[in-house]
Design a protein around this motif. Structure first.
Motif, short mmCIF file in Angstrom:
data_model
loop_
_atom_site.label_atom_id
_atom_site.label_comp_id
_atom_site.label_asym_id
_atom_site.label_seq_id
_atom_site.Cartn_x
_atom_site.Cartn_y
_atom_site.Cartn_z
N ASP A 146 55.76 44.36 32.54
CA ASP A 146 55.37 45.65 33.12
C ASP A 146 53.94 46.03 32.73
OD1 ASP A 146 55.69 48.31 34.28
OD2 ASP A 146 56.02 49.03 32.23
N GLU A 147 53.58 45.79 31.47
CA GLU A 147 52.26 46.19 30.98
C GLU A 147 51.14 45.34 31.56
OE1 GLU A 147 52.51 43.55 26.84
OE2 GLU A 147 52.57 45.73 26.77
N ASN A 148 51.46 44.21 32.18
CA ASN A 148 50.44 43.34 32.77
C ASN A 148 50.13 43.70 34.22
OD1 ASN A 148 51.46 41.80 30.41
ND2 ASN A 148 50.05 40.23 31.14
N ALA A 149 50.87 44.61 34.81
CA ALA A 149 50.67 44.99 36.21
C ALA A 149 49.90 46.30 36.27
CB ALA A 149 52.01 45.14 36.92
N HIS A 150 48.62 46.22 36.65
CA HIS A 150 47.73 47.38 36.63
C HIS A 150 47.49 47.90 38.04
CE1 HIS A 150 46.76 46.72 32.38
NE2 HIS A 150 46.75 45.43 32.68
N VAL A 151 47.69 49.19 38.21
CA VAL A 151 47.52 49.82 39.52
C VAL A 151 46.06 49.76 39.95
CG1 VAL A 151 47.71 51.97 40.82
CG2 VAL A 151 49.48 51.35 39.17
N VAL A 152 45.83 49.40 41.21
CA VAL A 152 44.49 49.43 41.78
C VAL A 152 44.51 50.30 43.03
CG1 VAL A 152 43.62 47.24 40.90
CG2 VAL A 152 45.00 47.23 42.96
N ASP A 153 43.49 51.14 43.16
CA ASP A 153 43.42 52.06 44.29
C ASP A 153 41.98 52.07 44.79
OD1 ASP A 153 43.74 54.03 46.17
OD2 ASP A 153 43.88 55.68 44.74
N ASN A 154 41.68 51.17 45.71
CA ASN A 154 40.33 51.10 46.26
C ASN A 154 40.40 50.45 47.64
OD1 ASN A 154 40.36 48.20 45.89
ND2 ASN A 154 39.88 48.56 43.74
N ASP A 155 39.23 50.27 48.25
CA ASP A 155 39.18 49.76 49.62
C ASP A 155 39.00 48.25 49.70
OD1 ASP A 155 39.41 52.34 50.64
OD2 ASP A 155 37.25 52.69 50.58
N LEU A 156 38.97 47.56 48.57
CA LEU A 156 38.83 46.11 48.60
C LEU A 156 40.09 45.47 49.17
CD1 LEU A 156 37.18 45.46 45.12
CD2 LEU A 156 36.07 45.41 47.35
N THR A 157 39.92 44.37 49.88
CA THR A 157 41.08 43.66 50.41
C THR A 157 41.81 42.94 49.28
OG1 THR A 157 39.91 41.58 50.82
CG2 THR A 157 39.81 43.27 52.56
N ASP A 158 43.03 42.52 49.56
CA ASP A 158 43.79 41.77 48.56
C ASP A 158 43.07 40.49 48.16
OD1 ASP A 158 45.96 43.62 48.54
OD2 ASP A 158 46.76 42.70 50.36
N ALA A 159 42.51 39.79 49.15
CA ALA A 159 41.80 38.55 48.86
C ALA A 159 40.58 38.81 47.99
CB ALA A 159 41.39 37.86 50.16
N GLU A 160 39.87 39.90 48.24
CA GLU A 160 38.72 40.24 47.40
C GLU A 160 39.15 40.56 45.98
OE1 GLU A 160 35.71 42.14 50.80
OE2 GLU A 160 37.25 43.39 49.87
N LEU A 161 40.21 41.33 45.83
CA LEU A 161 40.69 41.69 44.49
C LEU A 161 41.13 40.47 43.70
CD1 LEU A 161 42.75 44.96 45.09
CD2 LEU A 161 40.70 44.72 43.68
N ALA A 162 41.67 39.48 44.38
CA ALA A 162 42.18 38.29 43.70
C ALA A 162 41.06 37.41 43.14
CB ALA A 162 43.07 37.47 44.63
N THR A 163 39.81 37.75 43.41
CA THR A 163 38.69 37.02 42.80
C THR A 163 38.26 37.65 41.48
OG1 THR A 163 36.92 38.31 43.88
CG2 THR A 163 37.84 36.45 45.11
N PHE A 164 38.81 38.81 41.15
CA PHE A 164 38.36 39.54 39.97
C PHE A 164 39.04 39.09 38.68
CE2 PHE A 164 36.56 42.21 43.07
CZ PHE A 164 35.76 43.18 42.48
#
Length: 240
Positions: A146-164
């Motif tokens: 549970d502690e490893n799943a961090h909420v993200v709230d922005n306009d980046l696509t899923d594919a873009e976020l997966a590069t971070f």
């Protein structure tokens, strides 16, 4: 879990070696979250060098650099077993929770911290990661603490976020271990790579001043990311 399939598509690593060791299947079991865990429906998962080198067994050991070995290198500490679903850099939506995790988390869009922390230290010898010691995101679903799943709230696509995930977390750990403070200058070599470009932005976020070195073709792009000044590879630099 109720309303979810029991089987899923996944790319499964069956052993060390070439691409033939990766097997696509459509009947891999969907994992169930245990207490303290969440189930994520994967929207995107990045591929990084660690996934490739672990598949190849390219890490070697202290005694034999050419030995086939995974990320932990020491056979007595090995956590990689086969079959294994790799994939560290995962983004998706929480669709299930363990018995002690709030159901309010259902529906959250999250980015996964792939690190598995075995104690309170920051030594790599004491850290494993999702996609190595446990199944990762090269599948339709994955389970993480549970502690490893961090909420993200922005306009980046899923594919873009997966590069971070891997690049930026690596960069943040570097800055933390160096105890970089606001106003300090940081020289970043290889600034156009994933970690390097992330470091430029992370320095700015904590008030540090990033200076960068990159190739001639990427000077302007790196400057636009926020570097205070950019030097070219093999250029003689003098910092006063």
């Amino acid at each position: 879990m109720k309303g979810l399939p029991s089987k899923m598509a996944a790319v499964v690593l069956t052993g060390h070696g070439g691409l033939d060791k990766l097997v696509y299947c459509e009947d891999f079991p969907v994992p169930d979250p245990t207490p303290g865990e969440v189930l994520i429906e994967v929207a995107a998962c990045g591929l990084n060098n660690t996934d490739v080198w672990v598949r190849q067994g390219a890490y070697g050991t202290d005694e034999n650099p050419d030995a086939v070995a995974s990320w932990r290198r020491n056979a007595s500490q090995e956590t990689l077993t086969f079959p294994r679903v790799q994939g560290t850099d995962s983004v998706g939506t929480i669709v299930g929770t363990g018995s002690d995790v709030s159901a309010e988390r259902l529906g959250e869009r999250v980015m996964v911290d792939f690190s598995i922390y075995n104690d309170d230290g920051d030594s790599l010898a004491d850290i494993d990661y999702i996609g190595h010691g446990r199944d990762g995101g090269f599948a339709e679903y994955l389970v993480v603490p549970d502690e490893n799943a961090h909420v993200v709230d922005n306009d980046l696509t899923d594919a873009e976020l997966a590069t971070f995930c891997c690049a930026y977390l690596t960069g943040e750990h570097m800055l933390d271990r160096a105890q970089v403070q606001a106003g300090e200058r940081v020289l970043i070599t290889g600034a156009s790579g994933g970690v390097g470009s992330g470091l430029i932005q992370l320095c700015r976020a904590r008030g540090a001043i990033p200076y960068a070195i990159t190739s001639k073709a990427k000077l302007e792009a790196i400057k636009a990311l926020g570097a205070e000044a950019v030097g070219q590879v093999q250029q003689r630099l003098v910092v006063r």
